[in-house]
Every structure is written in structure tokens, then in C-alpha cells.
Write an enzyme that holds these catalytic residues in place. Structure first.
Site, PDB file in Angstrom:
ATOM      1  N   HIS A   1      -3.896   6.871   3.654  1.00 12.29           N
ATOM      2  CA  HIS A   1      -4.242   5.634   2.826  1.00 12.29           C
ATOM      3  C   HIS A   1      -5.490   5.294   3.285  1.00 12.29           C
ATOM      4  O   HIS A   1      -5.886   5.193   4.481  1.00 12.29           O
ATOM      5  CB  HIS A   1      -3.135   4.380   3.233  1.00 12.29           C
TER       6      HIS A   1
ATOM      7  N   CYS B   1       0.630  -1.099   0.135  1.00  9.00           N
ATOM      8  CA  CYS B   1       0.065  -0.019   0.032  1.00  9.00           C
ATOM      9  C   CYS B   1       0.847   1.277  -0.012  1.00  9.00           C
ATOM     10  O   CYS B   1       0.380   1.945  -0.351  1.00  9.00           O
ATOM     11  CB  CYS B   1      -0.894   0.029   1.287  1.00  9.00           C
TER      12      CYS B   1
ATOM     13  N   ASN C   1     -10.313  -0.552  -0.182  1.00  7.80           N
ATOM     14  CA  ASN C   1      -8.559  -0.354  -0.219  1.00  7.80           C
ATOM     15  C   ASN C   1      -7.971  -0.935  -1.266  1.00  7.80           C
ATOM     16  O   ASN C   1      -8.028  -1.928  -1.855  1.00  7.80           O
ATOM     17  CB  ASN C   1      -8.059  -1.320   1.230  1.00  7.80           C
TER      18      ASN C   1
HETATM   19  O1  UT7 Z   1      -3.796  -1.593   3.511  1.00  3.42           O
HETATM   20  C1  UT7 Z   1      -3.200  -1.699   4.949  1.00  3.42           C
HETATM   21  C2  UT7 Z   1      -3.556  -3.001   5.498  1.00  3.42           C
HETATM   22  N1  UT7 Z   1      -4.931  -3.163   5.770  1.00  3.42           N
HETATM   23  C3  UT7 Z   1      -5.288  -2.306   6.815  1.00  3.42           C
HETATM   24  O2  UT7 Z   1      -5.186  -1.514   7.497  1.00  3.42           O
HETATM   25  C4  UT7 Z   1      -6.560  -3.201   7.896  1.00  3.42           C
HETATM   26  C5  UT7 Z   1      -6.296  -3.232   9.321  1.00  3.42           C
HETATM   27  N2  UT7 Z   1      -7.530  -3.829   9.930  1.00  3.42           N
HETATM   28  C6  UT7 Z   1      -8.875  -3.414   9.822  1.00  3.42           C
HETATM   29  O3  UT7 Z   1      -9.123  -2.511   9.314  1.00  3.42           O
HETATM   30  C7  UT7 Z   1      -9.679  -4.266  10.843  1.00  3.42           C
HETATM   31  O4  UT7 Z   1      -8.977  -4.873  11.769  1.00  3.42           O
HETATM   32  C8  UT7 Z   1     -10.629  -5.116  10.030  1.00  3.42           C
HETATM   33  C9  UT7 Z   1     -11.538  -4.260   9.370  1.00  3.42           C
HETATM   34  C10 UT7 Z   1      -9.918  -6.026   9.334  1.00  3.42           C
HETATM   35  C11 UT7 Z   1     -11.396  -6.003  11.282  1.00  3.42           C
HETATM   36  O5  UT7 Z   1     -11.832  -5.251  11.957  1.00  3.42           O
HETATM   37  P1  UT7 Z   1     -11.668  -5.316  13.784  1.00  3.42           P
HETATM   38  O6  UT7 Z   1     -12.689  -4.469  14.333  1.00  3.42           O
HETATM   39  O7  UT7 Z   1     -10.314  -5.307  13.871  1.00  3.42           O
HETATM   40  O8  UT7 Z   1     -12.566  -6.832  13.863  1.00  3.42           O
HETATM   41  P2  UT7 Z   1     -11.790  -7.871  14.525  1.00  3.42           P
HETATM   42  O9  UT7 Z   1     -10.965  -8.895  13.282  1.00  3.42           O
HETATM   43  O10 UT7 Z   1     -11.426  -7.830  15.904  1.00  3.42           O
HETATM   44  O11 UT7 Z   1     -13.096  -9.250  14.394  1.00  3.42           O
HETATM   45  C12 UT7 Z   1     -14.375  -8.776  15.246  1.00  3.42           C
HETATM   46  C13 UT7 Z   1     -15.271  -9.863  14.730  1.00  3.42           C
HETATM   47  C14 UT7 Z   1     -14.846 -11.363  15.032  1.00  3.42           C
HETATM   48  O12 UT7 Z   1     -15.874 -12.120  15.548  1.00  3.42           O
HETATM   49  P3  UT7 Z   1     -15.688 -12.679  16.990  1.00  3.42           P
HETATM   50  O13 UT7 Z   1     -14.432 -13.301  16.963  1.00  3.42           O
HETATM   51  O14 UT7 Z   1     -15.839 -11.259  17.913  1.00  3.42           O
HETATM   52  O15 UT7 Z   1     -16.738 -13.411  17.140  1.00  3.42           O
HETATM   53  C15 UT7 Z   1     -14.713 -11.630  13.532  1.00  3.42           C
HETATM   54  O16 UT7 Z   1     -14.779 -12.965  13.158  1.00  3.42           O
HETATM   55  O17 UT7 Z   1     -15.935  -9.586  13.623  1.00  3.42           O
HETATM   56  C16 UT7 Z   1     -15.863 -10.851  12.905  1.00  3.42           C
HETATM   57  N3  UT7 Z   1     -15.714 -10.560  11.451  1.00  3.42           N
HETATM   58  C17 UT7 Z   1     -16.594 -10.309  10.875  1.00  3.42           C
HETATM   59  N4  UT7 Z   1     -18.161 -10.139  10.873  1.00  3.42           N
HETATM   60  C18 UT7 Z   1     -18.845 -10.199   9.705  1.00  3.42           C
HETATM   61  C19 UT7 Z   1     -14.480 -10.326  10.958  1.00  3.42           C
HETATM   62  N5  UT7 Z   1     -14.674 -10.067   9.694  1.00  3.42           N
HETATM   63  C20 UT7 Z   1     -16.095  -9.995   9.425  1.00  3.42           C
HETATM   64  C21 UT7 Z   1     -16.929  -9.470   8.567  1.00  3.42           C
HETATM   65  N6  UT7 Z   1     -18.445  -9.644   8.376  1.00  3.42           N
HETATM   66  N7  UT7 Z   1     -16.540  -9.487   7.073  1.00  3.42           N
END
Ligand code: UT7
Length: 329
Positions: free
Chosen positions: A256, A116, A286
């Protein structure tokens, strides 16, 4: 009076695939919801290629638009740097395909792998090469077709990415316009928090590597999120300090576009008013190395950047890599 020493931008362009994938489209293929995606990322839709469309198609279109915008002939481009991790092929460099397609007969061309951060890395590399006096016009490109390496059954990643590319034509600074200060950083200790393990010399493609989904993006989202906010804040602070600019003197911040919550966390740290922060992640998701140059072109074409504007850009990606720049227009 702040002086610009690094390369200035003569023109910009971008290209997006026509096809739009909405959150409700994703609800039909993976266990997710529009509400979760909007609340956790701010993304409502993304542009995606028809499978099999190569990166070069987007990058060439963006490059042609930037050349027309700059009023520079392809024959006068002597350097092409393309930031990307999704080139058409392992080799040759996709930059060489662009060179041929646009007719930049006199250009050296290479790809730069910084995920990125690809565009801001490429900009600074091109700026340094222009400063040698050996090059007069550079075409700096950033773009990715990340959907070519998305596992559509992995809801943790597949909702995040879109495809797209952006371009800028650069020339040495005239002393008023151009790069005021830029920084680039990396930390390979975190390489495996965001990576694509398969297809390289470590894991050449085999039936087993495909079955093990080694050709898809792997990411520890929460960890990446944390590092992204901290590193982008540090890089932005470094640029402000080294260029002797205050936040008040920044007319527009282009961060970004990975996640609206990351952008908001960054904005909060600097207490920057939201109308000074460019956002298109809701429409595009993204787009990796395409993120900054697409946003830059949209900001210029919509009049949010005008002659005399001072713009800060900051990015973070796999590697980890991160970078920032302050540019006077
Ligand atoms: O370009 C540079 C690289 N990328 C980034 O900068 C991305 C950085 N990370 C993020 O943007 C966020 O961490 C994400 C959007 C990827 C995830 O958001 P989060 O608030 O960190 O969620 P999490 O990974 O902690 O997951 C929370 C919950 C989990 O369920 P449990 O374990 O709490 O039951 C996940 O399984 O949300 C669940 N989950 C989803 N639910 C519905 C993860 N992805 C999804 C989804 N739909 N697409």
C-alpha cells in the site's frame, strides 16, 4: 509446485484525475514545506479531482480500461465489487452506477467498505464468490476521492492523499494462474485512530457538524504508522508461510502506497531488495483503495509483472483493516 486456487486476473486498468497538486502548491495553502513532505512521506505530488467530481467517473474509466485489457465484454461480467469509502452518495452503491454505465446488465453489484484495504478485501470476496460456480467473471474495483473529505487547513493530513481508481477483471483460476493465498484482518479497537466521524447515523450532517469539521479525515499519524508496519509485516509473513513461498520466489512486492518510510520499514524487516518493491507514492500520494490496483496496473503495463510472475500485495487502512495476497500471473 505451488497451485493457485483463487481467482486469476484477466486484465487491469486504472484512472487518475488530470490535475496535479505539487508540494509547492500545498506550501501556498498550509504551513508546510516540500522538504518536510518529501522527508517524512516520500510524496512529491498527487493527482486530485476538480471538486465535485464523483468517484464513479474515475472508477468507470478504470473499469472500461480493464475490460478492454482483458478482452471481456461488460455483458459477460456477473459480479462487481467496489472497495471504497468515498462513494458518490450514501446510497445506492457506486458499484450499481458502474454497472449501469458500462452496460454490465447481468451483474450483481455492491460496495465494500475497508478503506485502504478495499481492493484486497474485494478481490478475496470476489474470488470466494467465483469459487461457488455461480459467477464467471468479476470486476473488482478499488478507488477513492479522499480529497472530498480532506480538511485543507489540516497539514497533518492534507499533504498525504491523492485521488484515483483501479480495476481488475477476474475469472476462476485455471490452476496455474490466480490467487495462491490471501488473508484479511481487522481490529475495530483502533477505529478512532483514523476515521471520518460525520455524515453517518452517529453524526448526521448539521450546521454544527460542519462547523466542528466532523466531515473531514481525522488521523493519529504516528500511531497509524506504527500499526501499519507491524500489521503489514504480519500479513505478508502469513501469506508467505501459508502459500509455502520464500521471499526469493516473490518477483514483486506491491505494498500500500501511504508513506515511503512505511514501505522502507517493511522492506527492511524482510530484507527485500528495493528493486523488488513497487513504488509510486512519490507521484500519486495515498489513493486509499486505489493504491494497490493502480500500482498493479502500472506494474503490469511497464513489464515489471510478466506471465509466470509471482506477486505479493499487502495493505493497511482505517478500521483498522489489513490484508495481503500472493498471486501468480
Ligand atoms: O493509508 C493508511 C493510513 N495512513 C497512513 O499510513 C499514514 C501513517 N502515518 C504517517 O505516514 C506519518 O505519521 C505522517 C506522515 C502522517 C506524519 O509523519 P511523522 O513523522 O509521524 O510526524 P509527526 O506526526 O510525529 O509530526 C512531527 C512534526 C510535528 O511537529 P512538532 O510537534 O514536532 O513540532 C508536526 O506538527 O511535524 C509536524 N508536521 C508537519 N510539518 C510540516 C505534521 N505535518 C506536517 C506538515 N508539514 N505537513
Amino acid at each position: 509446485m505451488i497451485t493457485s486456487r483463487g481467482a486469476m486476473i484477466l486484465g487491469t486498468g486504472h484512472a487518475l484525475p488530470e490535475r496535479i497538486l505539487t508540494n509547492s502548491d500545498l506550501e501556498k495553502i498550509v504551513d508546510t514545506s516540500d522538504q518536510w513532505i518529501v522527508e517524512r512521506t516520500g510524496i512529491r505530488q498527487r493527482h486530485v479531482v476538480t471538486p465535485g467530481t464523483p468517484l464513479s467517473e474515475l472508477v468507470i474509466r478504470a473499469a472500461e480500461r480493464a475490460l478492454a485489457d482483458a478482452g471481456v465484454n461488460a455483458a459477460d461480467i456477473d459480479l462487481i465489487v467496489l472497495g471504497s469509502v468515498t462513494g458518490d452518495m450514501k446510497f445506492p452503491a457506486t458499484a450499481c452506477l458502474v454497472q449501469e454505465a458500462i452496460g454490465a446488465k447481468h451483474a450483481a453489484a455492491f460496495d465494500l467498505s475497508a478503506a485502504c484495504s478495499g481492493f484486497l478485501y474485494s478481490y478475496q470476496v470476489a474470488s470466494a464468490l467465483l469459487a461457488t460456480g455461480n459467477f464467471k467473471h468479476a470486476l473488482v474495483l478499488g478507488g477513492d476521492v479522499l480529497t472530498s473529505m480532506v480538511d485543507w487547513s489540516d497539514r497533518d493530513t492534507c499533504v498525504l492523499f491523492g485521488d484515483g481508481a483501479g480495476a481488475a477483471v477476474l475469472a476462476p483460476s485455471d490452476g496455474k494462474r490466480g490467487l495462491i493465498y490471501g488473508c484479511m484482518h481487522s481490529n475495530g479497537a483502533h477505529a478512532k485512530l483514523l476515521y471520518n466521524p460525520g455524515g453517518g447515523s452517529l453524526h448526521p450532517p448539521t450546521h454544527e457538524s460542519i462547523d466542528a469539521k466532523q466531515h473531514a479525515i481525522r488521523m493519529e499519524g504516528r500511531e497509524v504508522f506504527r500499526h501499519a508496519v507491524t500489521s503489514m509485516a504480519e500479513a505478508l509473513q502469513e501469506v508467505l508461510q501459508k502459500s509455502s513461498l520464500t521471499l526469493n520466489e516473490i518477483d514483486l512486492l506491491i505494498p500500500h502506497q501511504a508513506n515511503l518510510r512505511i514501505i522502507e520499514a517493511l522492506g527492511k524487516r524482510f530484507a527485500i531488495s528495493s528493486d523488488k518493491v513497487f513504488i509510486n507514492v512519490d507521484r500519486l500520494g495515498n489513493t486509499s483503495a486505489g493504491s494497490i490496483p493502480i500500482a498493479l496496473d502500472e506494474a503490469l503495463k511497464s513489464g515489471r509483472i510478466v506471465p509466470g510472475s509471482t506477486v505479493a500485495m499487502v495493505t493497511f487502512g482505517a478500521g483498522f483493516t489489513w490484508a495481503a495476497a500472493a498471486i501468480r500471473f
